[in-house]
Design an enzyme around this catalytic site. Structure first.
Site, mmCIF file in Angstrom:
data_model
loop_
_atom_site.group_PDB
_atom_site.id
_atom_site.type_symbol
_atom_site.label_atom_id
_atom_site.label_comp_id
_atom_site.label_asym_id
_atom_site.label_seq_id
_atom_site.Cartn_x
_atom_site.Cartn_y
_atom_site.Cartn_z
ATOM 1 N N GLU A 124 0.567 -0.584 0.083
ATOM 2 C CA GLU A 124 0.073 -0.528 0.373
ATOM 3 C C GLU A 124 0.827 0.785 0.013
ATOM 4 O O GLU A 124 1.033 2.461 -0.519
ATOM 5 C CB GLU A 124 -1.188 0.525 1.111
ATOM 6 N N ASN B 77 1.117 4.182 -2.466
ATOM 7 C CA ASN B 77 1.061 5.475 -3.192
ATOM 8 C C ASN B 77 1.972 6.412 -3.543
ATOM 9 O O ASN B 77 1.932 6.786 -3.721
ATOM 10 C CB ASN B 77 0.390 5.650 -1.939
ATOM 11 N N ARG C 263 -10.038 5.013 -7.135
ATOM 12 C CA ARG C 263 -9.936 4.368 -6.232
ATOM 13 C C ARG C 263 -10.926 4.383 -5.191
ATOM 14 O O ARG C 263 -11.808 4.721 -5.321
ATOM 15 C CB ARG C 263 -8.153 4.774 -6.092
HETATM 16 N N1 LIG Z 1 2.735 9.274 -1.095
HETATM 17 C C1 LIG Z 1 1.979 10.214 -1.219
HETATM 18 N N2 LIG Z 1 1.961 10.575 -1.934
HETATM 19 C C2 LIG Z 1 1.165 11.543 -2.266
HETATM 20 N N3 LIG Z 1 0.117 11.582 -2.468
HETATM 21 C C3 LIG Z 1 -0.739 10.616 -1.303
HETATM 22 C C4 LIG Z 1 0.413 9.549 -1.182
HETATM 23 N N4 LIG Z 1 -0.452 8.454 -0.202
HETATM 24 C C5 LIG Z 1 -1.055 9.251 -0.522
HETATM 25 N N5 LIG Z 1 -1.394 10.120 -1.103
HETATM 26 C C6 LIG Z 1 -2.945 11.018 -1.013
HETATM 27 O O1 LIG Z 1 -3.822 10.125 0.070
HETATM 28 C C7 LIG Z 1 -4.588 9.239 -0.683
HETATM 29 C C8 LIG Z 1 -5.686 8.554 0.225
HETATM 30 O O2 LIG Z 1 -4.080 7.066 0.165
HETATM 31 P P1 LIG Z 1 -5.483 6.111 0.676
HETATM 32 O O3 LIG Z 1 -3.508 4.810 -0.479
HETATM 33 O O4 LIG Z 1 -6.320 6.246 1.601
HETATM 34 O O5 LIG Z 1 -5.708 6.251 -1.185
HETATM 35 P P2 LIG Z 1 -5.875 5.783 -2.589
HETATM 36 O O6 LIG Z 1 -4.250 5.205 -3.040
HETATM 37 O O7 LIG Z 1 -6.189 7.185 -2.896
HETATM 38 O O8 LIG Z 1 -6.729 4.082 -3.359
HETATM 39 P P3 LIG Z 1 -6.801 2.846 -2.746
HETATM 40 O O9 LIG Z 1 -5.347 2.755 -1.641
HETATM 41 O O10 LIG Z 1 -7.652 2.433 -2.713
HETATM 42 O O11 LIG Z 1 -5.615 2.281 -4.404
HETATM 43 C C9 LIG Z 1 -4.585 9.267 -1.465
HETATM 44 O O12 LIG Z 1 -5.161 9.319 -2.706
HETATM 45 C C10 LIG Z 1 -3.792 10.589 -2.620
HETATM 46 O O13 LIG Z 1 -4.042 11.597 -2.805
HETATM 47 MG MG LIG Z 2 -3.056 4.099 -2.488
#
Ligand SMILES: Nc1ncnc2c1ncn2[C@@H]1O[C@H](COP(=O)(O)OP(=O)(O)OP(=O)(O)O)[C@@H](O)[C@H]1O
Ligand SMILES: [Mg+2]
Lengths: 110, 148
Positions: free
Chosen positions: B48, B52, B106
């Site tokens: 995860e 990200n 997502r």
């Molecule tokens: N390393 C990162 N750099 C920039 N933005 C991030 C990063 N990690 C998370 N985010 C932001 O935080 C939000 C939430 O992250 P999260 O992993 O909970 O959900 P997601 O990645 O959007 O969906 P999923 O993990 O279900 O595929 C993301 O949509 C993004 O906008």
């Molecule tokens: Mg994610």
């Protein structure tokens, strides 16, 4: 990670092998969506029997296809999730939208 | 708390490396004498955090780098930090809310998984500089809770 798409009457079965993460999801999404656009399927089955790992990218793929099927009054099912994978499916709550069965036979005979 | 082992992994932030990263950290975690189920959970949270960084942090450009630092402590605790030098997060509070995603395709599950499967999660992020996610879990603690 491998996958196989097969048609059984008006059902599209997506059979996956290996680890379902972001590497495979983009390619798989395009391929499934192409099939769904070419033809209206009544059912879409994700067979996860041979999947050893799933993360949020894989779950997003499944939910996205569920929304597509649902918009066209189609149905979607998951079959054969191993304990590991099932735990993640239940945790995400995806099972409230997409029922999980033990094997393809259980659905084809519905 | 004494450090028993430490590893640092740096790799190109591309989709091919997500499974490489989680396998490495999974194998590292196995030194803690934990269950296969525990290792699967660690692999999930690494997947995860790294996804990200690649998806959101670097937005698909294939030249960013992701760094993972992992430490094992003598009380069967693992600490993992995943960091990128990507776009960073404007509104951290919003980003960490369950089901929030900046991408409508997502589910916003990543941070929820990390929070649920680990004992501690700390996110530090600065727009245009990057994001670091520190995750910690003690297998001793979980065992004690299970038998309590
Ligand atoms: N390393 C990162 N750099 C920039 N933005 C991030 C990063 N990690 C998370 N985010 C932001 O935080 C939000 C939430 O992250 P999260 O992993 O909970 O959900 P997601 O990645 O959007 O969906 P999923 O993990 O279900 O595929 C993301 O949509 C993004 O906008
Ligand atoms: Mg994610």
């Amino acid at each position: 990670m491998g996958y196989e798409l097969k048609q059984v009457r008006n059902t599209l079965v997506v059979k996956l092998t290996g680890e379902l993460d972001m590497l495979i999801v983009d390619r798989l999404r395009k391929e499934i969506d192409k099939r769904l656009e070419e033809q209206t399927f009544k059912n879409l089955i994700f067979n996860l029997e041979r999947v050893s790992f799933i993360d949020s990218s894989g779950l997003g793929l499944i939910i996205g296809r569920y929304k597509k099927m649902n918009a066209n009054s189609g149905r979607m099912y998951i079959v054969g999730a191993s304990n590991n994978v099932e735990k993640i499916l239940l945790f995400s709550g995806i099972n409230k939208l997409v029922p999980i069965y033990n094997q393809e036979q259980d659905i084809i005979s519905i | 708390m004494n450090v028993k082992n430490n590893a640092r992994l740096e790799f190109l932030g591309i989709a091919e490396n997500v499974s490489f990263a989680r396998s490495c950290i999974g194998a590292f975690t196995a030194q803690l004498d934990c269950t296969l189920e525990d290792i699967e959970e660690i692999k999930l949270v690494v997947s995860e955090a790294v996804s990200n960084s690649i998806i959101h942090g670097y937005g698909g450009s294939r030249d960013g780098r992701v760094v993972i630092e992992a430490s094992l402590y003598d009380n069967r605790t693992i600490e993992i930090t995943v960091l990128d030098y990507g776009c960073g997060i404007e509104d951290l509070e919003q980003a960490m809310k369950p089901s929030y995603s900046s991408d409508p395709a997502r589910m916003g599950l990543g941070f929820t998984f990390m929070k649920s499967f680990m004992d501690e999660m700390e996110v530090i992020s600065k727009p245009n500089e990057g994001t670091s996610v520190r995750l910690k879990r003690s297998f001793l603690l979980r065992e004690q809770q299970a038998y309590a």
